[in-house]
Design an enzyme around this catalytic site. Structure first.
Site, PDB file in Angstrom:
ATOM      1  N   HIS A 128      -3.426  -5.172   1.739  1.00  0.00           N
ATOM      2  CA  HIS A 128      -2.725  -5.454   3.001  1.00  0.00           C
ATOM      3  C   HIS A 128      -2.790  -6.942   3.332  1.00  0.00           C
ATOM      4  O   HIS A 128      -3.677  -7.360   4.084  1.00  0.00           O
ATOM      5  CB  HIS A 128      -3.408  -4.696   4.157  1.00  0.00           C
ATOM      6  N   GLU A 171      -1.070  -8.545   5.334  1.00  0.00           N
ATOM      7  CA  GLU A 171      -0.786  -8.776   6.764  1.00  0.00           C
ATOM      8  C   GLU A 171      -2.049  -8.666   7.615  1.00  0.00           C
ATOM      9  O   GLU A 171      -2.033  -8.990   8.792  1.00  0.00           O
ATOM     10  CB  GLU A 171       0.301  -7.792   7.247  1.00  0.00           C
ATOM     11  N   CYS A 211       0.821  -1.207   0.000  1.00  0.00           N
ATOM     12  CA  CYS A 211       0.000   0.000   0.000  1.00  0.00           C
ATOM     13  C   CYS A 211       0.864   1.269   0.000  1.00  0.00           C
ATOM     14  O   CYS A 211       1.444   1.592  -1.021  1.00  0.00           O
ATOM     15  CB  CYS A 211      -0.976  -0.072   1.175  1.00  0.00           C
TER      16      CYS A 211
HETATM   17  N1  GLN Z   1      -3.676   6.324   1.168  1.00  0.00           N
HETATM   18  C1  GLN Z   1      -2.360   6.018   1.653  1.00  0.00           C
HETATM   19  C2  GLN Z   1      -1.295   6.832   0.927  1.00  0.00           C
HETATM   20  O1  GLN Z   1      -1.588   7.531   0.025  1.00  0.00           O
HETATM   21  C3  GLN Z   1      -2.070   4.545   1.540  1.00  0.00           C
HETATM   22  C4  GLN Z   1      -3.056   3.774   2.369  1.00  0.00           C
HETATM   23  C5  GLN Z   1      -2.479   2.534   3.007  1.00  0.00           C
HETATM   24  O2  GLN Z   1      -1.272   2.350   3.097  1.00  0.00           O
HETATM   25  N2  GLN Z   1      -3.372   1.729   3.519  1.00  0.00           N
HETATM   26  O3  GLN Z   1      -0.153   6.744   1.262  1.00  0.00           O
END
Ligand code: GLN
Length: 189
Positions: free
Chosen positions: A169, A171, A79
Protein backbone atom coordinates in the site's frame (compact mmCIF):
# COMPACT_ATOMS: atom_id res chain seq x y z
CA UNK A 1 -5.59 15.18 -15.82
CA UNK A 2 -8.55 13.49 -14.12
CA UNK A 3 -8.12 10.24 -12.21
CA UNK A 4 -11.02 8.04 -11.13
CA UNK A 5 -10.63 6.24 -7.83
CA UNK A 6 -12.80 3.18 -7.40
CA UNK A 7 -14.58 4.00 -4.14
CA UNK A 8 -16.78 0.97 -3.50
CA UNK A 9 -14.80 -0.28 -0.49
CA UNK A 10 -11.34 -0.12 1.04
CA UNK A 11 -8.49 2.41 1.19
CA UNK A 12 -9.52 4.84 -1.54
CA UNK A 13 -9.36 8.11 0.44
CA UNK A 14 -5.60 7.72 0.96
CA UNK A 15 -5.03 7.50 -2.80
CA UNK A 16 -7.06 10.67 -3.31
CA UNK A 17 -4.93 12.45 -0.76
CA UNK A 18 -1.64 11.32 -2.24
CA UNK A 19 -2.59 12.05 -5.85
CA UNK A 20 -4.06 15.40 -4.82
CA UNK A 21 -0.74 16.21 -3.15
CA UNK A 22 0.98 15.50 -6.48
CA UNK A 23 -1.36 17.96 -8.22
CA UNK A 24 -3.74 15.50 -9.87
CA UNK A 25 -7.50 15.94 -9.90
CA UNK A 26 -9.39 12.89 -8.62
CA UNK A 27 -13.01 11.81 -8.47
CA UNK A 28 -14.73 8.83 -6.86
CA UNK A 29 -16.30 6.03 -8.86
CA UNK A 30 -19.31 4.58 -7.07
CA UNK A 31 -21.72 3.81 -9.88
CA UNK A 32 -21.99 3.43 -13.63
CA UNK A 33 -22.80 7.03 -14.39
CA UNK A 34 -19.54 8.14 -12.75
CA UNK A 35 -17.58 6.64 -15.65
CA UNK A 36 -19.78 7.76 -18.52
CA UNK A 37 -17.55 10.74 -19.33
CA UNK A 38 -13.89 10.40 -20.23
CA UNK A 39 -11.10 10.34 -17.67
CA UNK A 40 -7.36 9.73 -17.78
CA UNK A 41 -6.49 7.12 -15.19
CA UNK A 42 -8.02 4.65 -12.75
CA UNK A 43 -6.99 3.56 -9.27
CA UNK A 44 -8.28 0.31 -7.76
CA UNK A 45 -7.54 0.46 -4.04
CA UNK A 46 -6.78 -2.14 -1.41
CA UNK A 47 -9.58 -3.66 0.62
CA UNK A 48 -11.29 -6.98 -0.01
CA UNK A 49 -11.10 -8.25 -3.56
CA UNK A 50 -14.12 -10.52 -3.06
CA UNK A 51 -16.28 -7.60 -1.87
CA UNK A 52 -15.06 -5.17 -4.51
CA UNK A 53 -15.38 -7.80 -7.24
CA UNK A 54 -18.95 -8.59 -6.23
CA UNK A 55 -19.91 -4.90 -6.10
CA UNK A 56 -18.32 -4.25 -9.50
CA UNK A 57 -20.48 -6.98 -10.98
CA UNK A 58 -23.66 -5.96 -9.15
CA UNK A 59 -23.29 -2.33 -10.18
CA UNK A 60 -22.70 -3.31 -13.80
CA UNK A 61 -19.20 -1.83 -13.79
CA UNK A 62 -17.07 -4.88 -14.61
CA UNK A 63 -17.40 -4.95 -18.40
CA UNK A 64 -17.13 -1.19 -18.85
CA UNK A 65 -13.95 -0.99 -16.76
CA UNK A 66 -12.48 -4.04 -18.49
CA UNK A 67 -13.06 -2.42 -21.87
CA UNK A 68 -11.53 0.89 -20.77
CA UNK A 69 -8.40 -0.92 -19.54
CA UNK A 70 -8.14 -3.04 -22.69
CA UNK A 71 -8.40 0.17 -24.71
CA UNK A 72 -5.37 1.55 -22.86
CA UNK A 73 -6.68 3.46 -19.84
CA UNK A 74 -3.79 3.62 -17.33
CA UNK A 75 -4.75 1.69 -14.20
CA UNK A 76 -3.03 1.29 -10.84
CA UNK A 77 -4.15 -1.55 -8.56
CA UNK A 78 -2.94 -1.89 -4.98
CA UNK A 79 -3.31 -5.11 -3.02
CA UNK A 80 -6.97 -6.11 -3.58
CA UNK A 81 -6.70 -4.03 -6.77
CA UNK A 82 -3.85 -6.30 -7.90
CA UNK A 83 -6.11 -9.31 -7.33
CA UNK A 84 -8.95 -7.73 -9.31
CA UNK A 85 -6.63 -7.13 -12.26
CA UNK A 86 -4.95 -10.56 -12.19
CA UNK A 87 -5.77 -13.09 -14.91
CA UNK A 88 -5.34 -15.91 -12.42
CA UNK A 89 -5.57 -16.20 -8.62
CA UNK A 90 -4.09 -19.49 -7.39
CA UNK A 91 -6.28 -19.80 -4.30
CA UNK A 92 -9.48 -18.14 -5.51
CA UNK A 93 -11.69 -19.53 -8.24
CA UNK A 94 -12.76 -16.03 -9.30
CA UNK A 95 -11.38 -13.88 -12.06
CA UNK A 96 -12.64 -10.32 -11.72
CA UNK A 97 -11.30 -7.89 -14.33
CA UNK A 98 -8.59 -10.33 -15.41
CA UNK A 99 -6.79 -7.91 -17.73
CA UNK A 100 -3.21 -8.37 -16.51
CA UNK A 101 -1.14 -11.43 -17.35
CA UNK A 102 -0.10 -12.28 -13.80
CA UNK A 103 -0.87 -15.11 -11.39
CA UNK A 104 -1.47 -13.98 -7.81
CA UNK A 105 -1.77 -15.71 -4.46
CA UNK A 106 -4.22 -14.19 -1.95
CA UNK A 107 -3.52 -13.66 1.75
CA UNK A 108 -0.17 -15.09 0.92
CA UNK A 109 1.96 -14.41 3.94
CA UNK A 110 0.11 -16.47 6.54
CA UNK A 111 -1.33 -15.35 9.84
CA UNK A 112 1.88 -14.33 11.56
CA UNK A 113 2.89 -12.08 8.73
CA UNK A 114 -0.59 -10.73 8.02
CA UNK A 115 0.69 -7.19 8.14
CA UNK A 116 4.29 -6.05 7.94
CA UNK A 117 6.55 -3.32 6.64
CA UNK A 118 9.53 -3.64 4.35
CA UNK A 119 11.62 -1.52 2.04
CA UNK A 120 12.84 -2.57 -1.38
CA UNK A 121 13.93 -1.24 -4.74
CA UNK A 122 11.07 -0.13 -6.95
CA UNK A 123 12.13 -0.42 -10.60
CA UNK A 124 15.05 1.94 -11.12
CA UNK A 125 13.47 4.55 -8.88
CA UNK A 126 15.28 3.66 -5.67
CA UNK A 127 14.13 2.11 -2.45
CA UNK A 128 10.57 2.69 -1.27
CA UNK A 129 8.90 1.83 2.04
CA UNK A 130 6.21 -0.85 1.69
CA UNK A 131 3.27 -1.59 3.96
CA UNK A 132 1.69 -5.01 3.48
CA UNK A 133 -1.77 -5.80 4.89
CA UNK A 134 -2.97 -9.38 4.33
CA UNK A 135 -1.31 -8.91 1.01
CA UNK A 136 -1.10 -11.05 -2.09
CA UNK A 137 2.07 -11.69 -4.05
CA UNK A 138 2.62 -12.45 -7.71
CA UNK A 139 3.65 -16.05 -8.33
CA UNK A 140 3.94 -15.87 -12.09
CA UNK A 141 4.07 -13.34 -14.91
CA UNK A 142 3.45 -13.59 -18.64
CA UNK A 143 5.53 -12.11 -21.45
CA UNK A 144 5.44 -8.36 -21.45
CA UNK A 145 5.12 -8.03 -17.70
CA UNK A 146 7.94 -6.06 -16.11
CA UNK A 147 8.82 -7.03 -12.54
CA UNK A 148 9.41 -3.87 -10.50
CA UNK A 149 9.99 -5.15 -6.95
CA UNK A 150 10.64 -8.27 -4.97
CA UNK A 151 10.52 -8.77 -1.22
CA UNK A 152 11.89 -12.00 0.21
CA UNK A 153 12.18 -13.35 -3.33
CA UNK A 154 8.50 -12.78 -4.06
CA UNK A 155 7.24 -10.38 -6.71
CA UNK A 156 5.34 -7.50 -5.10
CA UNK A 157 5.14 -4.92 -7.90
CA UNK A 158 4.83 -5.22 -11.66
CA UNK A 159 3.82 -3.37 -14.77
CA UNK A 160 2.34 -4.49 -18.07
CA UNK A 161 1.84 -1.62 -20.51
CA UNK A 162 -0.92 0.58 -19.06
CA UNK A 163 -1.33 -1.56 -15.92
CA UNK A 164 0.65 -1.06 -12.69
CA UNK A 165 0.14 -3.20 -9.58
CA UNK A 166 1.62 -3.33 -6.10
CA UNK A 167 0.93 -5.95 -3.43
CA UNK A 168 1.73 -3.29 -0.84
CA UNK A 169 0.00 0.00 0.00
CA UNK A 170 2.12 2.95 -1.18
CA UNK A 171 -0.72 5.33 -0.24
CA UNK A 172 -0.12 4.53 3.44
CA UNK A 173 3.44 5.88 3.48
CA UNK A 174 4.74 9.37 2.75
CA UNK A 175 6.86 8.21 -0.16
CA UNK A 176 5.29 9.33 -3.46
CA UNK A 177 7.48 7.33 -5.86
CA UNK A 178 4.87 4.80 -6.98
CA UNK A 179 2.10 7.37 -7.46
CA UNK A 180 4.52 9.62 -9.35
CA UNK A 181 5.29 6.71 -11.67
CA UNK A 182 1.58 6.20 -12.28
CA UNK A 183 1.19 9.90 -13.14
CA UNK A 184 4.08 9.54 -15.61
CA UNK A 185 2.29 6.57 -17.20
CA UNK A 186 -0.80 8.74 -17.64
CA UNK A 187 1.20 11.63 -19.10
CA UNK A 188 2.88 9.25 -21.57
CA UNK A 189 -0.39 7.65 -22.68
N1 GLN B 1 -6.64 -9.81 1.64
C1 GLN B 1 -7.30 -8.93 0.73
C2 GLN B 1 -7.94 -9.70 -0.42
O1 GLN B 1 -7.78 -10.86 -0.53
C3 GLN B 1 -6.36 -7.88 0.20
C4 GLN B 1 -5.85 -7.05 1.34
C5 GLN B 1 -5.62 -5.60 0.99
O2 GLN B 1 -6.09 -5.09 -0.02
N2 GLN B 1 -4.94 -4.93 1.89
O3 GLN B 1 -8.59 -9.11 -1.24
Amino acid sequence: MKIGILALQGAFAEHEKMLGGLGAETFEIRQKRDIETAFDGLVIPGGESTVQGKLLAELGLTDRIKTLIKNGLPVFGTCAGLLLLAKRIENDEHVYLGTMDITAVRNAYGRQLGSFSAAAEFGDMGEVPMTFIRAPYISGVGDGVEILSRVGGRIVAARQGNMLVTAFHPELNDNETVHAMFLDMIKAS
